[in-house]
Design a protein around this motif. Structure first.
Motif, mmCIF file in Angstrom:
data_model
loop_
_atom_site.group_PDB
_atom_site.id
_atom_site.type_symbol
_atom_site.label_atom_id
_atom_site.label_comp_id
_atom_site.label_asym_id
_atom_site.label_seq_id
_atom_site.Cartn_x
_atom_site.Cartn_y
_atom_site.Cartn_z
ATOM 1 N N UNK A 35 -2.366 11.688 59.003
ATOM 2 C CA UNK A 35 -2.945 12.518 60.070
ATOM 3 C C UNK A 35 -4.171 11.825 60.661
ATOM 4 N N UNK A 36 -5.036 11.325 59.804
ATOM 5 C CA UNK A 36 -6.261 10.688 60.288
ATOM 6 C C UNK A 36 -5.972 9.370 60.992
ATOM 7 N N UNK A 37 -4.990 8.650 60.480
ATOM 8 C CA UNK A 37 -4.611 7.378 61.120
ATOM 9 C C UNK A 37 -4.105 7.647 62.545
ATOM 10 N N UNK A 38 -3.251 8.656 62.695
ATOM 11 C CA UNK A 38 -2.725 8.960 64.035
ATOM 12 C C UNK A 38 -3.837 9.401 64.966
ATOM 13 N N UNK B 188 -0.916 12.235 77.682
ATOM 14 C CA UNK B 188 -1.224 11.504 76.448
ATOM 15 C C UNK B 188 -2.563 11.913 75.820
ATOM 16 N N UNK B 189 -3.561 12.256 76.659
ATOM 17 C CA UNK B 189 -4.829 12.723 76.089
ATOM 18 C C UNK B 189 -4.633 14.030 75.330
ATOM 19 N N UNK B 190 -3.750 14.856 75.852
ATOM 20 C CA UNK B 190 -3.388 16.100 75.165
ATOM 21 C C UNK B 190 -2.844 15.744 73.773
ATOM 22 N N UNK B 191 -1.990 14.720 73.698
ATOM 23 C CA UNK B 191 -1.453 14.270 72.399
ATOM 24 C C UNK B 191 -2.585 13.848 71.468
ATOM 25 N N UNK B 192 -3.529 13.051 72.012
ATOM 26 C CA UNK B 192 -4.625 12.516 71.188
ATOM 27 C C UNK B 192 -5.385 13.641 70.495
ATOM 28 N N UNK B 193 -5.448 14.791 71.154
ATOM 29 C CA UNK B 193 -6.132 15.936 70.568
ATOM 30 C C UNK B 193 -5.202 16.799 69.723
ATOM 31 N N UNK B 194 -4.055 17.177 70.291
ATOM 32 C CA UNK B 194 -3.173 18.145 69.628
ATOM 33 C C UNK B 194 -2.607 17.630 68.316
ATOM 34 N N UNK B 195 -2.649 16.310 68.111
ATOM 35 C CA UNK B 195 -2.140 15.784 66.841
ATOM 36 C C UNK B 195 -2.906 16.408 65.664
ATOM 37 N N UNK B 196 -4.141 16.842 65.914
ATOM 38 C CA UNK B 196 -4.889 17.527 64.840
ATOM 39 C C UNK B 196 -4.202 18.849 64.479
ATOM 40 N N UNK B 197 -3.853 19.624 65.510
ATOM 41 C CA UNK B 197 -3.160 20.899 65.259
ATOM 42 C C UNK B 197 -1.772 20.676 64.663
ATOM 43 N N UNK B 198 -1.046 19.703 65.233
ATOM 44 C CA UNK B 198 0.304 19.418 64.689
ATOM 45 C C UNK B 198 0.200 19.071 63.208
ATOM 46 N N UNK B 199 -0.772 18.230 62.873
ATOM 47 C CA UNK B 199 -0.922 17.810 61.475
ATOM 48 C C UNK B 199 -1.149 19.026 60.578
ATOM 49 N N UNK B 200 -2.013 19.920 61.023
ATOM 50 C CA UNK B 200 -2.293 21.123 60.219
ATOM 51 C C UNK B 200 -1.021 21.940 60.022
ATOM 52 N N UNK B 201 -0.210 22.039 61.072
ATOM 53 C CA UNK B 201 1.028 22.826 60.969
ATOM 54 C C UNK B 201 2.070 22.130 60.098
ATOM 55 N N UNK B 202 2.148 20.815 60.177
ATOM 56 C CA UNK B 202 3.103 20.084 59.320
ATOM 57 C C UNK B 202 2.745 20.347 57.844
ATOM 58 N N UNK B 203 1.457 20.278 57.560
ATOM 59 C CA UNK B 203 1.017 20.497 56.169
ATOM 60 C C UNK B 203 1.250 21.947 55.741
#
Ligand code: ACO
Ligand code: OAA
Length: 374
Positions: free
Chosen positions: A121-124, A329-344
């Protein structure tokens, strides 16, 4: 929903539980882990919010300093990713580059076991701006950039890689606030896609890749680029009013308006609109912001619809000098935090997500072999 058919597009269906955010709940508006978005956007930083989402609690000051340092140390592209990015066409949509880049990273740094999920998550989070802007600068300006900057924040890092210099305090702050607003939104389509992928016991990168592909469409994250394309069509507010009326007459959708869950307003809009107004004043703008405001008035009057986050973020990003195809893509750069939380969260209490369909096709019939057909 046992027995009956869920509403079209699963509208109104509660499809699971989450402890990550609330969207449009009466009296709760938008909260991340219980904190109101208004407070987060005003008082927190994006890194603090990403930590809150991924680890489930606010960092202490020492933890935040350490977390920023950790993210900064993860910005360098793996050598194997550079030829992949260079081989992609320069006229690819940057969302396709994000999707392919994420997938390629899954080959270069695969997830071998679940304990790696926080690191991935942090790497992405750290790498997405580097990945995007390496590709962008290589194809658009013919240069191979170094992707580790000394910038403390992701917002500063992004603007530095884009413009080749350290940004001023205001652009840095506005981009940071926009990333906070974009970071998480319950079971939005892209997040749901990530959770469906996760539910099959697939890997972290596959879930994020699916989410990126889902965010790309104009009914979701792609609306910010489509909103800019609309606003740019006009030279002044009266022309915008006529143009929007004509589009509505043609039954076209006006991107950046309406929402599946919010019925009266998107609480993120007031925040980004205010920043957009300030940027317009700083830039001495006399047309972009007034055109956007006129479109808002017309949409309220004609359709009772309000701007969602994607609408005013478009002119705000324009004032920051960000090319339009980098908005989603900027939306991706941010939302990956939320996606990561949901994956976990999905992994912690997993069950395969597999609904049923109401069959509306032909009744059983005899198969005629090809040689007997006319
Ligand atoms: C960060 C985000 O992802 S926020 C969402 C970004 N997406 C957009 O801005 C795209 C434009 N907006 C839309 O298409 C929709 O409002 C959505 C997709 C966000 C929500 O869609 P739904 O809940 O399925 O609503 P739906 O599309 O059925 O719209 C309901 C009615 O409002 C109308 N409507 C909704 N949004 C719009 C719009 N932006 N422009 C014109 N009409 C609209 C529809 O035409 C429909 O009218 P009808 O009942 O006369 O046919
Ligand atoms: O919740 C949704 O459907 C879309 C949205 O606003 C978001 O993802 O930020």
């Amino acid at each position: 929903m046992s027995g009956g058919t869920a509403g079209s597009g699963l509208a109104g269906v509660t499809a699971g539980k989450t402890a990550i955010s609330t969207v449009g709940k009466e009296g709760k508006g938008l909260t991340y882990r219980g904190y109101a978005i208004e407070m987060l956007a005003e008082r927190a930083s994006f890194e603090e919010v990403a930590y809150l989402l991924i680890y489930g609690q606010s960092p202490s000051r020492a933890q935040l300093t350490e977390y920023r340092e950790q993210l900064r140390s993860l910005r360098r592209l793996p050598e194997g990713l550079k030829p992949v990015l260079e081989a992609l066409p320069g006229n690819s949509h940057p969302m396709d580059v994000m999707r392919t880049g994420c997938s390629a990273l899954g080959c270069l740094e695969p997830e071998i076991n679940r304990d790696q999920q926080w690191d991935i998550a942090n790497r992405l989070l750290a790498l997405f701006p580097s990945l995007l802007l390496y590709w962008y600068q290589f194809h658009h300006h013919g240069i191979r950039i170094e992707t580790d900057t000394e910038e403390e924040s992701l917002a500063g890092h992004f603007l530095n890689l884009l413009h080749g210099e350290s940004p001023g305090a205001i652009p840095r702050r506005v981009l940071d606030a926009s990333l906070i607003l974009y970071a998480e939104h319950e079971f939005a389509a892209s997040t749901f896609a990530a959770r469906v992928t996760t539910s099959t016991l697939s890997d972290f990168y596959s879930a994020v890749t699916a989410a990126i592909g889902t965010l790309r469409g104009t009914l979701h994250g792609g609306a910010n680029e489509a909103a800019m394309a609309l606003i740019e069509r006009f030279q002044e507010p009266d022309e915008a009013e006529q143009g929007v009326l004509a589009a509505l007459e043609n039954k076209e959708k006006i991107m950046g308006f309406g929402h599946r869950v919010y019925k009266e307003a998107d609480p993120r809009n007031a925040i980004i609109k205010d920043w957009c107004r300030q940027l317009a004043e700083r830039a001495g703008d006399s047309y972009l912001f007034p055109i956007a405001e006129r479109i808002e008035v017309v949409m309220k009057r004609e359709k009772g619809l309000f701007p969602n986050l994607d609408f005013y973020i478009a002119p705000a990003y324009r004032f920051l000098g960000i090319p339009v195809h980098l908005y989603t893509p900027l939306f991706v750069c941010s939302r990956v935090a939320g996606w990561a939380a949901h994956i976990m969260e999905q992994r912690a209490d997993n069950r395969l997500i597999r609904p049923m369909a109401n069959y509306i096709g032909p009744e059983p019939r005899d198969f005629v072999p090809i040689e007997q057909r006319g």
